[in-house]
Scaffold this motif. Structure first.
Motif, PDB file in Angstrom:
ATOM      1  N   ILE A  25       0.882  -1.176   0.000  1.00 42.59           N
ATOM      2  CA  ILE A  25       0.000   0.000   0.000  1.00 42.59           C
ATOM      3  C   ILE A  25       0.915   1.220   0.000  1.00 42.59           C
ATOM      4  CG2 ILE A  25      -1.732   1.334   1.301  1.00 42.59           C
ATOM      5  CD1 ILE A  25      -3.049  -1.195   0.625  1.00 42.59           C
ATOM      6  N   GLN A  26       0.814   2.030  -0.999  1.00 41.54           N
ATOM      7  CA  GLN A  26       1.626   3.243  -1.102  1.00 41.54           C
ATOM      8  C   GLN A  26       3.112   2.963  -0.857  1.00 41.54           C
ATOM      9  OE1 GLN A  26      -0.538   5.703   1.702  1.00 41.54           O
ATOM     10  NE2 GLN A  26      -1.891   6.461   0.092  1.00 41.54           N
ATOM     11  N   GLY A  27       3.589   1.898  -1.491  1.00 41.92           N
ATOM     12  CA  GLY A  27       5.022   1.636  -1.491  1.00 41.92           C
ATOM     13  C   GLY A  27       5.585   0.838  -0.330  1.00 41.92           C
ATOM     14  N   ALA A  92       0.173  -2.452  33.003  1.00 44.42           N
ATOM     15  CA  ALA A  92      -0.170  -1.134  32.436  1.00 44.42           C
ATOM     16  C   ALA A  92      -1.514  -0.668  32.981  1.00 44.42           C
ATOM     17  CB  ALA A  92      -0.221  -1.211  30.915  1.00 44.42           C
ATOM     18  N   ASP A  93      -1.665   0.633  33.112  1.00 46.84           N
ATOM     19  CA  ASP A  93      -2.929   1.210  33.570  1.00 46.84           C
ATOM     20  C   ASP A  93      -4.028   1.039  32.527  1.00 46.84           C
ATOM     21  OD1 ASP A  93      -1.923   2.398  36.077  1.00 46.84           O
ATOM     22  OD2 ASP A  93      -0.744   3.650  34.718  1.00 46.84           O
ATOM     23  N   ALA A  94      -3.623   1.015  31.255  1.00 49.95           N
ATOM     24  CA  ALA A  94      -4.576   0.871  30.158  1.00 49.95           C
ATOM     25  C   ALA A  94      -3.854   0.262  28.964  1.00 49.95           C
ATOM     26  CB  ALA A  94      -5.171   2.225  29.770  1.00 49.95           C
ATOM     27  N   CYS A  95      -4.626  -0.362  28.077  1.00 48.16           N
ATOM     28  CA  CYS A  95      -4.069  -0.926  26.852  1.00 48.16           C
ATOM     29  C   CYS A  95      -4.805  -0.357  25.651  1.00 48.16           C
ATOM     30  CB  CYS A  95      -4.190  -2.448  26.844  1.00 48.16           C
ATOM     31  SG  CYS A  95      -3.031  -3.279  27.940  1.00 48.16           S
ATOM     32  N   LEU A  96      -4.046   0.067  24.653  1.00 51.80           N
ATOM     33  CA  LEU A  96      -4.590   0.512  23.379  1.00 51.80           C
ATOM     34  C   LEU A  96      -4.379  -0.624  22.388  1.00 51.80           C
ATOM     35  CD1 LEU A  96      -4.064   3.885  21.591  1.00 51.80           C
ATOM     36  CD2 LEU A  96      -3.658   1.760  20.361  1.00 51.80           C
ATOM     37  N   PHE A  97      -5.470  -1.074  21.781  1.00 56.88           N
ATOM     38  CA  PHE A  97      -5.397  -2.133  20.775  1.00 56.88           C
ATOM     39  C   PHE A  97      -5.561  -1.516  19.391  1.00 56.88           C
ATOM     40  CE2 PHE A  97      -6.801  -4.269  24.614  1.00 56.88           C
ATOM     41  CZ  PHE A  97      -5.997  -5.388  24.637  1.00 56.88           C
ATOM     42  N   ALA A  98      -4.632  -1.859  18.499  1.00 53.28           N
ATOM     43  CA  ALA A  98      -4.693  -1.380  17.120  1.00 53.28           C
ATOM     44  C   ALA A  98      -4.573  -2.575  16.187  1.00 53.28           C
ATOM     45  CB  ALA A  98      -3.563  -0.386  16.842  1.00 53.28           C
ATOM     46  N   VAL A  99      -5.313  -2.533  15.088  1.00 52.61           N
ATOM     47  CA  VAL A  99      -5.228  -3.597  14.085  1.00 52.61           C
ATOM     48  C   VAL A  99      -4.260  -3.172  12.991  1.00 52.61           C
ATOM     49  CG1 VAL A  99      -7.508  -4.555  14.583  1.00 52.61           C
ATOM     50  CG2 VAL A  99      -7.297  -2.709  12.917  1.00 52.61           C
ATOM     51  N   SER A 100      -3.719  -4.150  12.280  1.00 55.14           N
ATOM     52  CA  SER A 100      -2.673  -3.874  11.288  1.00 55.14           C
ATOM     53  C   SER A 100      -3.193  -3.701   9.876  1.00 55.14           C
ATOM     54  CB  SER A 100      -1.646  -5.009  11.305  1.00 55.14           C
ATOM     55  OG  SER A 100      -1.044  -5.075  12.562  1.00 55.14           O
ATOM     56  N   ASP A 101      -4.522  -3.731   9.709  1.00 56.15           N
ATOM     57  CA  ASP A 101      -5.080  -3.593   8.362  1.00 56.15           C
ATOM     58  C   ASP A 101      -5.840  -2.282   8.175  1.00 56.15           C
ATOM     59  OD1 ASP A 101      -7.261  -4.226   9.934  1.00 56.15           O
ATOM     60  OD2 ASP A 101      -7.965  -5.877   8.688  1.00 56.15           O
ATOM     61  N   GLN A 102      -5.400  -1.248   8.900  1.00 59.52           N
ATOM     62  CA  GLN A 102      -5.932   0.113   8.727  1.00 59.52           C
ATOM     63  C   GLN A 102      -4.772   1.029   8.329  1.00 59.52           C
ATOM     64  OE1 GLN A 102      -7.790   0.503  12.737  1.00 59.52           O
ATOM     65  NE2 GLN A 102      -9.587   1.170  11.604  1.00 59.52           N
ATOM     66  N   PRO A 103      -4.295   0.916   7.100  1.00 62.33           N
ATOM     67  CA  PRO A 103      -3.078   1.645   6.723  1.00 62.33           C
ATOM     68  C   PRO A 103      -3.228   3.159   6.665  1.00 62.33           C
ATOM     69  CG  PRO A 103      -4.039   0.564   4.814  1.00 62.33           C
ATOM     70  CD  PRO A 103      -4.794   0.084   6.008  1.00 62.33           C
ATOM     71  N   TRP A 104      -4.460   3.659   6.705  1.00 64.76           N
ATOM     72  CA  TRP A 104      -4.634   5.111   6.606  1.00 64.76           C
ATOM     73  C   TRP A 104      -4.923   5.779   7.948  1.00 64.76           C
ATOM     74  CZ3 TRP A 104      -7.015   1.839   2.880  1.00 64.76           C
ATOM     75  CH2 TRP A 104      -6.299   1.789   1.681  1.00 64.76           C
ATOM     76  N   MET A 105      -4.853   5.014   9.033  1.00 67.30           N
ATOM     77  CA  MET A 105      -4.994   5.609  10.353  1.00 67.30           C
ATOM     78  C   MET A 105      -3.789   6.522  10.593  1.00 67.30           C
ATOM     79  SD  MET A 105      -6.572   6.057  13.245  1.00 67.30           S
ATOM     80  CE  MET A 105      -7.941   4.988  12.837  1.00 67.30           C
ATOM     81  N   LYS A 106      -4.034   7.719  11.113  1.00 66.26           N
ATOM     82  CA  LYS A 106      -2.962   8.703  11.304  1.00 66.26           C
ATOM     83  C   LYS A 106      -2.460   8.718  12.741  1.00 66.26           C
ATOM     84  CE  LYS A 106      -4.921  11.734   7.824  1.00 66.26           C
ATOM     85  NZ  LYS A 106      -5.710  12.940   7.651  1.00 66.26           N
ATOM     86  N   ARG A 107      -1.162   8.961  12.878  1.00 67.43           N
ATOM     87  CA  ARG A 107      -0.563   9.068  14.221  1.00 67.43           C
ATOM     88  C   ARG A 107      -1.261  10.164  15.022  1.00 67.43           C
ATOM     89  NH1 ARG A 107       4.750   8.326  16.885  1.00 67.43           N
ATOM     90  NH2 ARG A 107       5.482   7.408  14.969  1.00 67.43           N
TER      91      ARG A 107
END
Length: 190
Positions: A25-27, A92-107
């Motif tokens: 995806i985009q190189g 950890a006080d909290a966990c952030l879960f992210a999936v690897s098939d959302q290539p357009w999610m921005k930092r």
């Protein structure tokens, strides 16, 4: 407040027909967009859950400074990967879960989500577009037991739906950020 970031990268890509996380995806491979976006988030530690045969993902994650864990039974669904990542981050006080098939999610979106979670006083936070929720999501420690009881392919959505009054939602302007690439045509439409 310590937030552990858990990148889920062990899916089978059955609807895609091959390992979609390696699809360009985009190189660059799809997973690399997520890894790049999550690596180096301030005041977080990154864990990547993948499968043994995805050596390219594991090596890239280690190079980015992430801890790599392997899911021996990825066919059991996303909940199995979530539990592996969570068990390694119970301190950890909290966990952030992210999936690897959302290539357009921005930092910037993820950083805003973390700020919203920290300032909201809520036990959960996730991104949304026009009321439809999506990933990434953050869960406080008080939800770890419920997350560890999950099974199958639904993930944390069941926990969030059961406690919506304790969730903060970050509305994004661009629906593309929430797009999961499940089929080849999803990747080509963008």
């Amino acid at each position: 407040m310590k937030i552990a970031v858990i990148m889920l990268a062990a899916g089978s890509s059955s609807r895609f027909g091959s390992n979609k996380l390696l699809y360009g995806i985009q190189g660059q491979p799809m997973y690399a967009h997520t890894l790049e976006m999550l690596a180096g988030l301030e005041e977080t530690e990154l864990t990547v859950v993948t499968r043994q045969e995805y050596r390219q993902i594991a090596e890239a994650a280690e190079k980015a400074g992430a801890r790599v864990l392997y899911n021996p039974k990825p066919e059991e669904g996303i909940a199995s990967s979530m539990k592996i990542g969570l068990k390694a981050n119970l301190q950890a006080d909290a966990c952030l879960f992210a999936v690897s098939d959302q290539p357009w999610m921005k930092r910037d979106t993820v950083e805003q989500l973390i700020r919203l979670y920290r300032s909201s006083g809520k036990g959960m936070a996730c991104v949304s577009f026009q009321g439809k929720t999506g990933n990434p999501c953050i869960f406080s420690g008080k939800y770890y037991e419920e997350l560890l009881a999950l099974d199958g392919d639904k993930g944390g959505k069941r926990v969030m739906d059961a406690h919506r009054e304790d969730a903060a939602f970050l509305s994004v302007e661009n629906e593309q950020e929430l797009t999961d690439i499940d089929r080849r045509q999803d990747a080509k439409r963008q």
